[in-house]
Design an enzyme around this catalytic site. Sequence first.
Site: not given
Length: 263
Positions: A155, A168
């Site tokens: 990400s 995350y």
Amino acid sequence: MATTNPSASSTGASHDAPRGAALITGAGGALGRATALRLAADGFAVAVLGRESEELRETATLLADAGHRGHTVVCDLREPASIAAAVDEVERELGPLTAVINNAAIYPPTPFLEIPLAEYEDVVRVNQTGYFLVAQESAKRMVPRGAGAIVNVSSITFHGGWANLASYVSTKGASVGLTRALARELGGSGIRVNAVSPGAFPTKAEEIHENPEQYTQWVLDRQSLKRRGGNEELASVISFLVGPDSSFLTGQTLNVDGGWVME
């Protein structure tokens, strides 16, 4: 335990997939679905894996409606035993795995000082341990055959840091580390391992932002390309990474973010 949804397997396409089987985790989400459809169009027999959901069933239906050979495996990445069973099932139903895409992720938006340990450990189980185990179980089968490609979805948040997403972001950083370690260790067996780092694609994850229009403007202010990316554009990069045109590429992380991060 891994289970099959027989009604989701397509029946209209040839059962001789020229490029082998591809396994995609988190295939009910927007990026996983786009990737499943792209790899099926590329000639893979596609296994879509995820938790039981209407979204996963819809992905399977889209594959079947397009005449592609597919197979659905319901699997919770929090359960290690179910991962091994899922990979066994994919090879039993579709043949040898040649491509694996670790895409599933959860992303509870909690301020760092308020993250309970149980929530953090849950994110790690899915986003980090799940990736490790899916890659390990797949590599156990790929190594004796001397070929295969694994793609881990990281990400953009790993490169820039993101408030309220510490769990995350840390797991997405771990996926980059895992990619490099596996590329080094498995390269001698002919297995390539790469990562993609998506920018702000239009997915369900955007629901954590209260004002969608404001968020879109915030994204465009940071990207070099002044438009939102399409999920199919990420799928095309994953297609490249598991295909023959990237045969000498391994251990790399490709930022697919419209020129947001440049490193």
